[in-house]
Motif scaffolding. Structure first.
Motif, PDB file in Angstrom:
ATOM      1  N   TYR A 131      76.933 -15.514  33.469  1.00 40.26           N
ATOM      2  CA  TYR A 131      75.545 -15.066  33.597  1.00 40.26           C
ATOM      3  C   TYR A 131      74.961 -15.501  34.939  1.00 40.26           C
ATOM      4  O   TYR A 131      74.279 -14.741  35.618  1.00 40.26           O
ATOM      5  CB  TYR A 131      74.685 -15.646  32.471  1.00 40.26           C
ATOM      6  N   TYR A 132      75.198 -16.748  35.288  1.00 43.27           N
ATOM      7  CA  TYR A 132      74.595 -17.326  36.487  1.00 43.27           C
ATOM      8  C   TYR A 132      75.061 -16.613  37.759  1.00 43.27           C
ATOM      9  O   TYR A 132      74.254 -16.303  38.642  1.00 43.27           O
ATOM     10  CB  TYR A 132      74.928 -18.817  36.557  1.00 43.27           C
ATOM     11  N   TYR A 133      76.348 -16.365  37.852  1.00 46.85           N
ATOM     12  CA  TYR A 133      76.892 -15.765  39.065  1.00 46.85           C
ATOM     13  C   TYR A 133      76.936 -14.231  39.025  1.00 46.85           C
ATOM     14  O   TYR A 133      77.167 -13.595  40.051  1.00 46.85           O
ATOM     15  CB  TYR A 133      78.315 -16.292  39.322  1.00 46.85           C
ATOM     16  N   GLY A 134      76.701 -13.650  37.849  1.00 51.98           N
ATOM     17  CA  GLY A 134      76.888 -12.214  37.717  1.00 51.98           C
ATOM     18  C   GLY A 134      75.674 -11.365  38.013  1.00 51.98           C
ATOM     19  O   GLY A 134      75.759 -10.134  37.962  1.00 51.98           O
ATOM     20  N   LYS A 135      74.528 -11.995  38.297  1.00 52.39           N
ATOM     21  CA  LYS A 135      73.322 -11.204  38.528  1.00 52.39           C
ATOM     22  C   LYS A 135      72.368 -11.955  39.440  1.00 52.39           C
ATOM     23  O   LYS A 135      72.529 -13.158  39.689  1.00 52.39           O
ATOM     24  CB  LYS A 135      72.648 -10.869  37.195  1.00 52.39           C
ATOM     25  N   ASP A 136      71.360 -11.267  39.906  1.00 58.44           N
ATOM     26  CA  ASP A 136      70.413 -11.854  40.853  1.00 58.44           C
ATOM     27  C   ASP A 136      69.446 -12.839  40.199  1.00 58.44           C
ATOM     28  O   ASP A 136      69.064 -13.835  40.809  1.00 58.44           O
ATOM     29  CB  ASP A 136      69.588 -10.756  41.540  1.00 58.44           C
ATOM     30  N   LEU A 137      69.013 -12.528  38.979  1.00 60.67           N
ATOM     31  CA  LEU A 137      67.929 -13.277  38.342  1.00 60.67           C
ATOM     32  C   LEU A 137      68.435 -14.058  37.135  1.00 60.67           C
ATOM     33  O   LEU A 137      68.980 -13.482  36.198  1.00 60.67           O
ATOM     34  CB  LEU A 137      66.806 -12.323  37.928  1.00 60.67           C
ATOM     35  N   PHE A 138      68.224 -15.354  37.155  1.00 60.80           N
ATOM     36  CA  PHE A 138      68.673 -16.266  36.099  1.00 60.80           C
ATOM     37  C   PHE A 138      67.444 -16.892  35.465  1.00 60.80           C
ATOM     38  O   PHE A 138      66.475 -17.233  36.149  1.00 60.80           O
ATOM     39  CB  PHE A 138      69.565 -17.343  36.725  1.00 60.80           C
ATOM     40  N   SER A 139      67.457 -17.042  34.144  1.00 56.11           N
ATOM     41  CA  SER A 139      66.300 -17.632  33.468  1.00 56.11           C
ATOM     42  C   SER A 139      66.756 -18.385  32.223  1.00 56.11           C
ATOM     43  O   SER A 139      67.940 -18.424  31.893  1.00 56.11           O
ATOM     44  CB  SER A 139      65.288 -16.551  33.082  1.00 56.11           C
ATOM     45  N   LEU A 140      65.799 -18.965  31.511  1.00 55.04           N
ATOM     46  CA  LEU A 140      66.113 -19.708  30.294  1.00 55.04           C
ATOM     47  C   LEU A 140      66.684 -18.811  29.199  1.00 55.04           C
ATOM     48  O   LEU A 140      67.329 -19.300  28.275  1.00 55.04           O
ATOM     49  CB  LEU A 140      64.857 -20.414  29.781  1.00 55.04           C
ATOM     50  N   THR A 141      66.461 -17.504  29.292  1.00 59.24           N
ATOM     51  CA  THR A 141      67.030 -16.594  28.305  1.00 59.24           C
ATOM     52  C   THR A 141      68.555 -16.640  28.344  1.00 59.24           C
ATOM     53  O   THR A 141      69.213 -16.545  27.303  1.00 59.24           O
ATOM     54  CB  THR A 141      66.522 -15.157  28.543  1.00 59.24           C
ATOM     55  N   ASP A 142      69.123 -16.804  29.538  1.00 60.17           N
ATOM     56  CA  ASP A 142      70.575 -16.939  29.663  1.00 60.17           C
ATOM     57  C   ASP A 142      71.058 -18.202  28.952  1.00 60.17           C
ATOM     58  O   ASP A 142      72.078 -18.193  28.256  1.00 60.17           O
ATOM     59  CB  ASP A 142      70.970 -16.997  31.142  1.00 60.17           C
ATOM     60  N   VAL A 143      70.312 -19.293  29.147  1.00 61.28           N
ATOM     61  CA  VAL A 143      70.668 -20.565  28.527  1.00 61.28           C
ATOM     62  C   VAL A 143      70.501 -20.473  27.011  1.00 61.28           C
ATOM     63  O   VAL A 143      71.354 -20.920  26.235  1.00 61.28           O
ATOM     64  CB  VAL A 143      69.798 -21.706  29.091  1.00 61.28           C
ATOM     65  N   TRP A 144      69.396 -19.893  26.587  1.00 52.64           N
ATOM     66  CA  TRP A 144      69.111 -19.725  25.160  1.00 52.64           C
ATOM     67  C   TRP A 144      70.214 -18.899  24.490  1.00 52.64           C
ATOM     68  O   TRP A 144      70.644 -19.215  23.366  1.00 52.64           O
ATOM     69  CB  TRP A 144      67.763 -19.035  24.994  1.00 52.64           C
ATOM     70  N   ALA A 145      70.692 -17.881  25.166  1.00 53.78           N
ATOM     71  CA  ALA A 145      71.729 -17.013  24.601  1.00 53.78           C
ATOM     72  C   ALA A 145      72.988 -17.798  24.274  1.00 53.78           C
ATOM     73  O   ALA A 145      73.508 -17.723  23.150  1.00 53.78           O
ATOM     74  CB  ALA A 145      72.044 -15.875  25.570  1.00 53.78           C
ATOM     75  N   GLN A 182      53.821 -10.733  31.150  1.00 57.32           N
ATOM     76  CA  GLN A 182      52.645 -10.643  32.016  1.00 57.32           C
ATOM     77  C   GLN A 182      51.566  -9.767  31.384  1.00 57.32           C
ATOM     78  O   GLN A 182      50.366 -10.091  31.444  1.00 57.32           O
ATOM     79  CB  GLN A 182      53.034 -10.103  33.395  1.00 57.32           C
ATOM     80  N   CYS A 183      51.980  -8.647  30.783  1.00 55.22           N
ATOM     81  CA  CYS A 183      50.995  -7.767  30.131  1.00 55.22           C
ATOM     82  C   CYS A 183      50.308  -8.488  28.977  1.00 55.22           C
ATOM     83  O   CYS A 183      49.102  -8.327  28.763  1.00 55.22           O
ATOM     84  CB  CYS A 183      51.680  -6.503  29.617  1.00 55.22           C
ATOM     85  N   LYS A 184      51.061  -9.288  28.233  1.00 54.47           N
ATOM     86  CA  LYS A 184      50.476 -10.039  27.124  1.00 54.47           C
ATOM     87  C   LYS A 184      49.462 -11.057  27.640  1.00 54.47           C
ATOM     88  O   LYS A 184      48.344 -11.145  27.127  1.00 54.47           O
ATOM     89  CB  LYS A 184      51.569 -10.760  26.340  1.00 54.47           C
ATOM     90  N   GLN A 185      49.860 -11.821  28.665  1.00 56.79           N
ATOM     91  CA  GLN A 185      48.999 -12.881  29.161  1.00 56.79           C
ATOM     92  C   GLN A 185      47.747 -12.345  29.844  1.00 56.79           C
ATOM     93  O   GLN A 185      46.651 -12.887  29.684  1.00 56.79           O
ATOM     94  CB  GLN A 185      49.778 -13.780  30.126  1.00 56.79           C
ATOM     95  N   GLN A 186      47.915 -11.276  30.618  1.00 56.80           N
ATOM     96  CA  GLN A 186      46.797 -10.726  31.386  1.00 56.80           C
ATOM     97  C   GLN A 186      46.002  -9.682  30.599  1.00 56.80           C
ATOM     98  O   GLN A 186      44.983  -9.195  31.054  1.00 56.80           O
ATOM     99  CB  GLN A 186      47.326 -10.113  32.684  1.00 56.80           C
ATOM    100  N   ARG A 187      46.535  -9.336  29.407  1.00 55.56           N
ATOM    101  CA  ARG A 187      45.889  -8.313  28.567  1.00 55.56           C
ATOM    102  C   ARG A 187      45.637  -7.041  29.363  1.00 55.56           C
ATOM    103  O   ARG A 187      44.559  -6.438  29.302  1.00 55.56           O
ATOM    104  CB  ARG A 187      44.602  -8.852  27.963  1.00 55.56           C
ATOM    105  N   TYR A 364      64.268  -7.284  37.150  1.00 60.63           N
ATOM    106  CA  TYR A 364      63.607  -6.433  38.136  1.00 60.63           C
ATOM    107  C   TYR A 364      62.718  -5.421  37.420  1.00 60.63           C
ATOM    108  O   TYR A 364      63.057  -4.915  36.346  1.00 60.63           O
ATOM    109  CB  TYR A 364      64.639  -5.685  38.976  1.00 60.63           C
ATOM    110  N   ASP A 365      61.596  -5.106  38.013  1.00 61.93           N
ATOM    111  CA  ASP A 365      60.660  -4.116  37.472  1.00 61.93           C
ATOM    112  C   ASP A 365      61.115  -2.723  37.906  1.00 61.93           C
ATOM    113  O   ASP A 365      61.019  -2.376  39.085  1.00 61.93           O
ATOM    114  CB  ASP A 365      59.248  -4.413  37.992  1.00 61.93           C
ATOM    115  N   THR A 384      59.254  -8.090  39.831  1.00 64.99           N
ATOM    116  CA  THR A 384      59.949  -8.518  38.616  1.00 64.99           C
ATOM    117  C   THR A 384      58.979  -8.548  37.438  1.00 64.99           C
ATOM    118  O   THR A 384      57.764  -8.611  37.618  1.00 64.99           O
ATOM    119  CB  THR A 384      60.564  -9.922  38.783  1.00 64.99           C
ATOM    120  N   ARG A 385      59.539  -8.498  36.251  1.00 65.16           N
ATOM    121  CA  ARG A 385      58.775  -8.657  35.014  1.00 65.16           C
ATOM    122  C   ARG A 385      59.519  -9.647  34.129  1.00 65.16           C
ATOM    123  O   ARG A 385      60.738  -9.797  34.236  1.00 65.16           O
ATOM    124  CB  ARG A 385      58.631  -7.326  34.243  1.00 65.16           C
ATOM    125  N   ASP A 386      58.789 -10.324  33.241  1.00 63.74           N
ATOM    126  CA  ASP A 386      59.396 -11.267  32.309  1.00 63.74           C
ATOM    127  C   ASP A 386      59.273 -10.709  30.886  1.00 63.74           C
ATOM    128  O   ASP A 386      58.160 -10.363  30.456  1.00 63.74           O
ATOM    129  CB  ASP A 386      58.696 -12.627  32.381  1.00 63.74           C
TER     130      ASP A 386
END
Length: 533
Positions: A131-145, A182-187, A364-365, A384-386
């Motif tokens: 996961y870490y080396y296979g894509k541009d964007l790494f996050s806790l979702t990779d770790v959680w998985a 972001q949509c949730k937080q910013q409504r 990426y968005d 980007t979007r989360d």
């Protein structure tokens, strides 16, 4: 839609339209077998919803589907949509082509797997490295998985959802759901996001991309840089990361990632927790100086007084939010780099940064830099979007099936949520009312809040009928509802074989005990469709 292009339109993708036509033939035959008179053009669109609820939802949905099959009702279902833990069940089912034709065998295979040993540490780390080396964007979702989801599903599923496009002609159409953080937080904008074997995108906005291209980099509607399609393990983590509140998630992640060979692990853990708190303080406009002092003291102790945090002490101007957040970003990187020197575990520095910044599901968005008035500006401007668990906003996937173009007539809502057994249906009614989406009025007797019945029907003019079924209720638990909830709380370890068997049985009773009521409402949906035409 051509792969690599964005589709903005309030319509179903052609592949889904074709699937619906074929599936309705199976639904029609099922209705005939049930002695329900129906013509081809009056076949009702029935959606089955599975709420979130961790492994409880995974096992509960499986038990419910098994009983729907035994009751002869499974082939009535056109769509199957889930949130969080229910998507874990869906992912397991859809590994098998045409699973609904051999559900008993598939069920036994799933139960055998989730009752068995977990994924080894070595295999998990190898997957995390990919996961870490296979894509541009790494996050806790990779770790959680790899460190948490695998503890429940007991496998690393590297299949891709787009591979399922022609494998499930005899199964309901699957829709996995999540939300845009972001949509949730910013409504602002459209938080409701869905993924099917064919496309991924914003349900209400009508903005989609080919599923195999979700996560790739786009510019003005065209693919700019390819990223590998997400696999089913990552999809389950993307959909299912709200097992508990933020602090409990932080604790479980830390316990999974810490290196047992590193002596100062507890102090490093404390620093990381304080770093997260410091970030939150600044975001909330609170003075973080005391937390800063504590962090610096602990880091100095770790180094035996020989080394100190390089980043300068600074009195923050919290009124200048942009400058304060920039300072915290730089501060966070410095602390994480400092901590990294104490750990031999390979990606610890990156994980620390994600933990401190609480970064989940970053992609990426695909709408970036488009010029389309139908899309909210918020979705066009960011690179980007989360994406996070939909249960953090609404713990049942009503909004995915209520797209106008899906023409849903009847919803069977299986609710595995902890707490208020009617929260999802109430909140869905409120949300739909605000968005002017047809939904029946929801009225529930006060005395049912703690002792729910096993079957509720809500109807409204020009709105789909909703059948709501709470998991634990008077019908299947009698006076022991609280006992069952204590046994199957959301935040606990993987279930034992005995717990799985008991939960399968009690969830299945919600279907077997109400077969006639389900039949009645299916027949009523056919009649209503006839009268409307």
């Amino acid at each position: 839609m051509i792969s690599g292009e964005v589709r903005i339109k309030h319509s179903l993708i052609k592949n889904e339209e074709e699937f619906v036509v074929k599936r309705k033939k199976a639904v029609l035959q099922c209705l005939k077998n049930l002695k329900i008179s129906c013509s081809r053009d009056k076949v009702p669109h029935i959606a089955l919803l599975g709420s979130g609820g961790g492994q409880r939802a995974m096992v509960g949905l499986l038990g419910s589907l098994v009983q729907l099959d035994k009751a002869g009702l499974l082939d009535c279902i056109l769509y199957l949509s889930g949130v969080s833990g229910s998507t874990w069940c869906m992912a397991s089912l859809y590994q098998e082509p045409d699973w609904s034709t051999k559900l008993d065998t598939v069920k036994n295979k799933i139960i055998e797997r989730i009752s068995g040993p977990g994924v080894s540490w070595g295999d998990a780390m190898a997957k995390l490295k990919n996961y870490y080396y296979g894509k541009d964007l790494f996050s806790l979702t990779d770790v959680w998985a790899v460190l948490v989801v695998t503890a429940f599903v007991k496998e690393i599923d590297e299949h891709k959802i787009s591979e399922q496009q022609d494998q499930h002609n005899k199964d309901p159409f699957p829709i996995y759901t999540m939300i845009d953080k972001q949509c949730k937080q910013q409504r602002d904008g459209d938080p409701w996001f869905e993924i099917s074997p064919h496309e991924a995108g914003y349900s209400l906005t009508g903005a989609f991309v080919d599923t195999s291209s979700f996560g790739s980099q786009f510019d003005n509607g065209l693919k700019k840089k390819q990223q590998d399609e997400i696999d089913m393990l990552y999809l389950q983590a993307l959909c299912g990361s709200a097992l508990a509140d933020g602090q409990e998630i932080r604790n479980i992640l830390w316990k999974r990632i810490k290196d047992p060979n590193s002596p100062p692990v507890d102090k490093c853990y404390q620093v990381l927790m304080e770093l997260a708190d410091m970030n939150l303080s600044v975001l909330n406009g609170k003075d973080p100086s005391e937390i800063d002092k504590s962090i610096r003291t602990k880091l100095k102790d770790l180094a035996g007084g020989k080394r100190q945090l390089v980043f300068p002490v600074q009195k923050l101007n919290l009124a200048d939010k942009e400058a304060a957040q920039l300072y915290m970003k730089q501060y966070t990187m410095d602390v994480c780099n400092y901590l990294n020197s104490w750990f031999s575990f390979w990606p610890f520095g990156s994980i620390c940064k994600c933990m401190a910044l609480w970064l989940w599901g970053r992609k990426y968005d695909f709408l970036h830099n488009m010029a389309d008035k139908a899309v909210p500006d918020a979705l066009l401007e960011s690179e980007t979007r989360d994406y996070i668990d939909a249960g953090l906003l609404l713990n049942s996937p009503y909004l995915s099936v209520l797209r106008k173009e899906r023409n849903i007539d009847l919803i069977i809502s299986l609710d595995f949520s902890e707490g208020d057994p009617f929260m999802t249906v109430r909140e869905s009614a409120e949300t739909c009312n605000k968005l002017k989406i047809p939904f029946p009025e929801v009225n529930i007797p006060n005395e049912d809040a703690k002792k729910p019945k096993d079957f509720y029907v809500f109807k409204g003019k020009n709105a789909p009928t909703v059948m709501h079924i709470p998991l634990f209720n008077l019908g299947n638990c009698g006076d022991e509802i609280e006992t069952w909830w204590k046994k199957y709380s959301t935040f606990q370890g993987a279930y034992s074989p005995g717990m799985i068997a008991d939960l399968m049985e009690v969830a299945g009773k919600n279907i077997s005990n109400n077969r006639e009521k389900l039949l009645e409402q299916i027949g009523a949906a056919v009649g209503l469709k006839k009268s409307r035409h």
